[in-house]
Scaffold this motif. Structure first.
Motif, PDB file in Angstrom:
ATOM      1  N   LYS A 126      10.215  46.479  23.480  1.00 17.80           N
ATOM      2  CA  LYS A 126       9.100  45.564  23.746  1.00 17.80           C
ATOM      3  C   LYS A 126       8.029  46.179  24.625  1.00 17.80           C
ATOM      4  O   LYS A 126       6.835  45.873  24.488  1.00 17.80           O
ATOM      5  N   ASN A 127       8.413  47.060  25.534  1.00 16.56           N
ATOM      6  CA  ASN A 127       7.445  47.702  26.432  1.00 16.56           C
ATOM      7  C   ASN A 127       7.215  49.172  26.099  1.00 16.56           C
ATOM      8  O   ASN A 127       6.687  49.930  26.919  1.00 16.56           O
ATOM      9  N   THR A 128       7.625  49.563  24.894  1.00 17.70           N
ATOM     10  CA  THR A 128       7.452  50.941  24.427  1.00 17.70           C
ATOM     11  C   THR A 128       6.291  51.000  23.441  1.00 17.70           C
ATOM     12  O   THR A 128       6.080  50.068  22.657  1.00 17.70           O
ATOM     13  N   LYS A 129       5.526  52.070  23.484  1.00 14.68           N
ATOM     14  CA  LYS A 129       4.430  52.236  22.531  1.00 14.68           C
ATOM     15  C   LYS A 129       4.992  52.436  21.117  1.00 14.68           C
ATOM     16  O   LYS A 129       5.897  53.241  20.921  1.00 14.68           O
ATOM     17  N   ILE A 130       4.446  51.708  20.156  1.00 17.42           N
ATOM     18  CA  ILE A 130       4.918  51.790  18.775  1.00 17.42           C
ATOM     19  C   ILE A 130       3.726  51.981  17.851  1.00 17.42           C
ATOM     20  O   ILE A 130       2.724  51.268  17.950  1.00 17.42           O
ATOM     21  N   ARG A 131       3.862  52.932  16.946  1.00 18.35           N
ATOM     22  CA  ARG A 131       2.853  53.118  15.904  1.00 18.35           C
ATOM     23  C   ARG A 131       3.514  53.032  14.534  1.00 18.35           C
ATOM     24  O   ARG A 131       4.563  53.646  14.303  1.00 18.35           O
ATOM     25  N   LEU A 132       2.863  52.298  13.633  1.00 16.28           N
ATOM     26  CA  LEU A 132       3.363  52.099  12.286  1.00 16.28           C
ATOM     27  C   LEU A 132       2.317  52.608  11.297  1.00 16.28           C
ATOM     28  O   LEU A 132       1.289  51.953  11.071  1.00 16.28           O
ATOM     29  N   TYR A 133       2.561  53.782  10.724  1.00 18.60           N
ATOM     30  CA  TYR A 133       1.625  54.385   9.774  1.00 18.60           C
ATOM     31  C   TYR A 133       2.015  54.036   8.337  1.00 18.60           C
ATOM     32  O   TYR A 133       3.198  54.113   7.962  1.00 18.60           O
ATOM     33  N   THR A 134       1.024  53.692   7.531  1.00 22.18           N
ATOM     34  CA  THR A 134       1.280  53.457   6.110  1.00 22.18           C
ATOM     35  C   THR A 134      -0.030  53.587   5.339  1.00 22.18           C
ATOM     36  O   THR A 134      -1.119  53.449   5.915  1.00 22.18           O
TER      37      THR A 134
END
Length: 305
Positions: free
Chosen positions: A224-232
């Motif tokens: 929840k407090n971690t950077k997340i990137r979702l590429y598509t």
């Protein structure tokens, strides 16, 4: 087996050419980097590293394939970032004991090679993205030495239940022999490992990063407090022509829904990055399910900002 029907597990195997050999050799000669290669991983370690990038390949692929399709090593080393290319490549999901085993292996890699436990980013392509999300969540949840600052995926099949349902549709469509054979293989494999969803979806929810049908993101809750990137890259026309898939049957659809659900549940550091005409294999073939949808320069900025 290509599994282009789902864009979920494999990328085409191409020859691996070390286009950065001279640049790396110059750095090695000046003792600024060192390399380690074994059956489990390849490491390019930078002296006084500013961070470490851990990359997981797609299903059935290896570190050499990641290096060939995602030429980030030269850029990373110039930016002062060490890179670990994992060979872990036979999983689209992880059970609890598999998470623990993989996490221990990764901690050992860091300790053995005296890599800093600061500023670690973990990412992967296709099934490797699922692994990155799941093991990243495990690290945070278990308070491991490895605490990733960021996790990212490249066109990953994040919803296992949706994959199963899409495969059933593909079999019914009978679009091509290859599509049908691949879908039958996936359905059979999931039936063996997780059982048929017709008998309940609990086992799917237990191991999948996301289950859209129920809004389940329990396996990502610690991020929840971690950077997340979702590429598509949601190229509807390409997938329709290649395998008669609609948008709702693409990885891009599930990834978009995952992004929405994460934000709905209070994840504040989530970025959905939908690219256009960026997907190309190392051999020049146009394919939206490719490492190339991830902008390398921007990824480094994300790590080092």
């Amino acid at each position: 087996m290509r599994l282009a029907v789902l864009g979920a597990f494999f990328i085409l195997i191409t020859s691996c050419k070390n286009t950065n050999k001279e640049a790396l050799s110059d750095l090695q000669a000046s003792n600024k980097i060192e390399t380690v290669k074994n059956k489990n991983y390849e490491l390019v370690k930078v002296a006084d590293s500013k961070g470490t990038l851990v990359l997981f390949p797609g299903f059935g692929h290896f570190a050499k394939d990641t290096e060939n399709e995602f030429k980030i090593i030269e850029l990373a080393t110039k930016k002062g970032v060490s890179v670990v290319l994992m060979n872990f490549n036979q999983s689209v999901f992880l059970k609890d004991n598999e998470k623990a085993s993989l996490a221990n292996e990764m901690v050992t890699i860091f300790e053995t090679n005296q890599l800093s436990f600061e500023n670690i980013y973990i990412g992967g392509f296709s099934s490797g993205g699922n692994v990155s999300l799941l093991v990243g969540n495990y690290f945070v949840e278990s308070k491991s030495k490895i605490q990733p600052k960021g996790v990212f995926i490249g066109d990953s099949p994040v919803d296992l239940l949706k994959i199963y349902q899409n495969c059933e549709k593909n079999i019914a469509k009978n679009f091509s022999q290859e599509t049908v054979e691949e879908s039958k293989w996936i359905v059979g494999d999931f039936n063996t490992k997780l059982g048929s969803p017709k008998n309940g979806i609990q086992k799917y929810e237990q191991v999948s990063p996301f289950t859209y049908q129920t809004g389940n993101i329990e396996n990502l809750s610690a991020l929840k407090n971690t950077k997340i990137r979702l590429y598509t890259e949601p190229d509807v026309d390409w997938w329709k022509k290649d395998s008669d898939q609609s948008y709702e049957e693409m990885n891009a659809y599930s990834i978009e829904k995952l992004s929405q659900e994460l934000k709905k549940q209070g994840f504040s550091n989530v970025e959905l990055i939908q690219t256009k005409n960026k997907g190309y294999r190392a051999n020049g073939e146009r394919h939206p399910h490719s490492w190339s949808i991830i902008d390398k320069e921007n990824l480094m900025e994300w790590m080092l900002q």
